[in-house]
Design an enzyme around this catalytic site. Structure first.
Site, short mmCIF file in Angstrom:
data_model
loop_
_atom_site.label_atom_id
_atom_site.label_comp_id
_atom_site.label_asym_id
_atom_site.label_seq_id
_atom_site.Cartn_x
_atom_site.Cartn_y
_atom_site.Cartn_z
N LYS A 164 -42.99 28.92 -80.58
CA LYS A 164 -43.15 29.80 -81.73
C LYS A 164 -42.76 29.12 -83.03
O LYS A 164 -43.14 29.58 -84.11
CB LYS A 164 -42.34 31.08 -81.54
CG LYS A 164 -42.85 31.99 -80.42
CD LYS A 164 -42.00 33.24 -80.28
CE LYS A 164 -42.47 34.13 -79.13
NZ LYS A 164 -42.26 33.51 -77.80
N GLU A 224 -30.65 35.00 -75.85
CA GLU A 224 -31.40 34.23 -74.86
C GLU A 224 -30.62 32.98 -74.45
O GLU A 224 -30.57 32.64 -73.26
CB GLU A 224 -32.77 33.84 -75.41
CG GLU A 224 -33.61 33.10 -74.37
CD GLU A 224 -35.02 32.80 -74.82
OE1 GLU A 224 -35.83 32.40 -73.96
OE2 GLU A 224 -35.34 32.97 -76.02
N CYS A 279 -43.87 42.28 -76.56
CA CYS A 279 -44.01 40.82 -76.54
C CYS A 279 -43.90 40.23 -75.14
O CYS A 279 -44.04 39.01 -74.96
CB CYS A 279 -42.98 40.19 -77.46
SG CYS A 279 -43.06 40.89 -79.13
N HIS A 308 -38.39 32.24 -75.12
CA HIS A 308 -38.98 33.27 -75.98
C HIS A 308 -38.74 32.88 -77.43
O HIS A 308 -39.66 32.93 -78.24
CB HIS A 308 -38.37 34.63 -75.65
CG HIS A 308 -39.05 35.76 -76.35
ND1 HIS A 308 -40.40 36.02 -76.21
CD2 HIS A 308 -38.57 36.71 -77.20
CE1 HIS A 308 -40.72 37.07 -76.94
NE2 HIS A 308 -39.64 37.50 -77.55
N PHE A 354 -39.77 44.32 -77.66
CA PHE A 354 -39.21 45.58 -78.14
C PHE A 354 -39.34 46.64 -77.05
O PHE A 354 -40.35 46.72 -76.35
CB PHE A 354 -39.96 46.05 -79.39
CG PHE A 354 -39.61 45.32 -80.65
CD1 PHE A 354 -38.63 44.35 -80.69
CD2 PHE A 354 -40.27 45.63 -81.84
CE1 PHE A 354 -38.31 43.68 -81.86
CE2 PHE A 354 -39.96 44.97 -83.02
CZ PHE A 354 -38.98 44.00 -83.04
N HIS A 363 -45.20 34.03 -83.79
CA HIS A 363 -45.04 34.93 -82.65
C HIS A 363 -46.33 35.72 -82.45
O HIS A 363 -46.68 36.56 -83.28
CB HIS A 363 -43.86 35.86 -82.91
CG HIS A 363 -43.42 36.65 -81.72
ND1 HIS A 363 -44.08 36.63 -80.51
CD2 HIS A 363 -42.37 37.51 -81.57
CE1 HIS A 363 -43.47 37.43 -79.67
NE2 HIS A 363 -42.43 37.98 -80.28
#
Length: 415
Positions: A337, A316, A164, A305, A401, A342
């Site tokens: 998002k 975050e 991502c 994010h 990831f 996403h």
């Protein structure tokens, strides 16, 4: 060696809540969600039945049918947004040095729709029925290659795959190519077309997706809200035209913003969970600020994010507070998002488009579906409604990831 300044002169976007830059941005400011029930396949046996599909999109409005048959949707999205960005920039491709114009884009999973479709053909009909276009539709680098072929761009061309963080890393790499004098123009961003049966099943089975709002999909993505229960998969693409300042000025380009910071790290911790306290994210933000030669107090807005997963959002938030200390309370923070879902490897690309628009208009998009504050997420989130807010410097976070962290800093353009 002195670094060249890098400016943004063109934008392109396809998102679940808008099929052009103007529609996407209007949708964001209106708090419009693009999350709906999946229409691409039968979800009867799926625990998750929602996603951010492109709404009202028809590839034949943009490309010839014979070309569409040779392209995976992720390449289609990339080509369409690249053309929008190039047209927006006013670039006359016949008047640039094409050897010094390149393409770097990001994609997390590339042509996964083609892979799944052709695997079914293989199982049902055997190897002789596999399409001769299978490989060249599926491979992750092909969207970047198709952009170069269509527009005759002969400089550096490759694809970044960092989950991502892919699009943000791609933009960062394109920025470096110009910054260090290797190129003058770069088309960069990300594309993803991953609303597929296996992708949704895989993420759902690892409990990463929201599964509590199948009957109310627009409420499913709720970053930083206490009741968040997972992300919602989305699709689309975003593209930027980057140029050296000298190149843009020489051709009389309208400059939209300056890209002046990039930082990248890895948590080296876990394949899915972020490091405790967002340690890797902290370092990436610090590197981006250092690269931008920007003070903490200069940043006005962070496009987070913000995936709507329990671990990401709290780590975050903690990372932002660690980096910005007392200034963290003066920052506006939101995650688009909440409206788009996403977009995996393309998420940083459409977020970059939103950041440029925030710099241009001094408006920050909302974090919709924020109803119940989470004590572990204690920043000034843009709750549910867009806000007027002075934006001179913005930061964009992207985490993936594998522990990937990529952070960009953009600056309002003032002659």
């Amino acid at each position: 060696m002195s670094k060249r300044r890098v400016v943004i002169t063109g934008l392109g976007a396809l998102a679940p809540n808008g099929n052009s830059v103007s529609n996407f941005w209007t949708g964001l400011l209106a708090g419009k969600s693009g999350i709906q029930n999946v229409t691409y396949f039968d979800t009867t046996e799926f625990s998750v039945k929602i996603a951010g599909e492109l709404s009202g999109f028809n590839a034949e409005d943009y490309l010839d049918r014979k070309d569409i048959r040779k392209l995976d949707p992720f390449s289609i999205y990339a080509l369409i947004t690249a053309e929008e960005a190039i047209n927006h920039s006013g670039l006359d491709l016949d008047k640039i040095d094409r050897d010094r114009a390149g393409v770097i884009i990001g994609s997390g999973v590339g042509g996964i729709q083609t892979l799944e479709e052709q695997h079914l053909v293989f199982q049902r009909k055997g190897p002789r029925r596999i399409s001769p276009f299978f490989v060249i539709k599926m491979i992750a680098n092909i969207a970047a290659g198709q952009i170069s072929i269509k527009f005759g761009l002969q400089g550096p061309n490759y694809t970044v795959v960092s989950a991502c963080s892919s699009a943000s890393d791609a933009i960062g790499q394109a920025y470096r190519k110009i910054q260090y004098g290797e190129t003058d123009v770069m088309i960069t961003g990300g594309s993803e077309a991953s609303v597929t049966p296996m992708t949704i099943a895989g993420f759902a089975n690892m409990k990463a997706l929201s599964s509590s709002k199948n009957d109310d999909p627009e409420k499913a993505s709720r970053p930083f809200d206490k009741d968040r229960d997972g992300f919602v998969l989305g699709e689309g693409a975003g593209m930027l035209v980057l140029e050296s300042l000298e190149h843009a000025r020489a051709r009389g380009a309208i400059i939209l913003a300056e890209l002046n910071g990039y930082g990248a790290t890895d948590d080296a911790f876990h394949v899915t969970q972020p490091a405790e306290g967002g340690a890797g994210a902290v370092k990436a933000m610090q590197l981006a600020l250092k690269d931008a030669n920007t003070q903490l107090t200069d940043i006005n807005y962070i496009c987070a994010h913000g995936t709507s997963t329990p671990f990401n959002d709290k780590s975050e938030s903690a990372a932002i507070r660690t980096v910005f200390r007392s200034h963290a309370d003066k920052l506006k923070v939101s995650s688009i998002k909440s409206m788009t879902g996403h977009l995996l490897g393309a998420s940083g690309a459409i977020a970059s488009v939103a950041c440029v628009q925030s710099l241009l208009e001094n408006k920050v998009p909302p974090n919709i579906n924020y109803m119940t504050p989470d004590p572990e997420c204690d920043l000034d989130y843009v709750r549910n409604t867009a806000q007027d807010h002075e934006c001179n410097y913005v930061m964009l976070n992207a985490f993936g990831f594998g522990g990937h962290n990529a952070v960009l800093v953009m600056k309002k353009w003032i002659e």
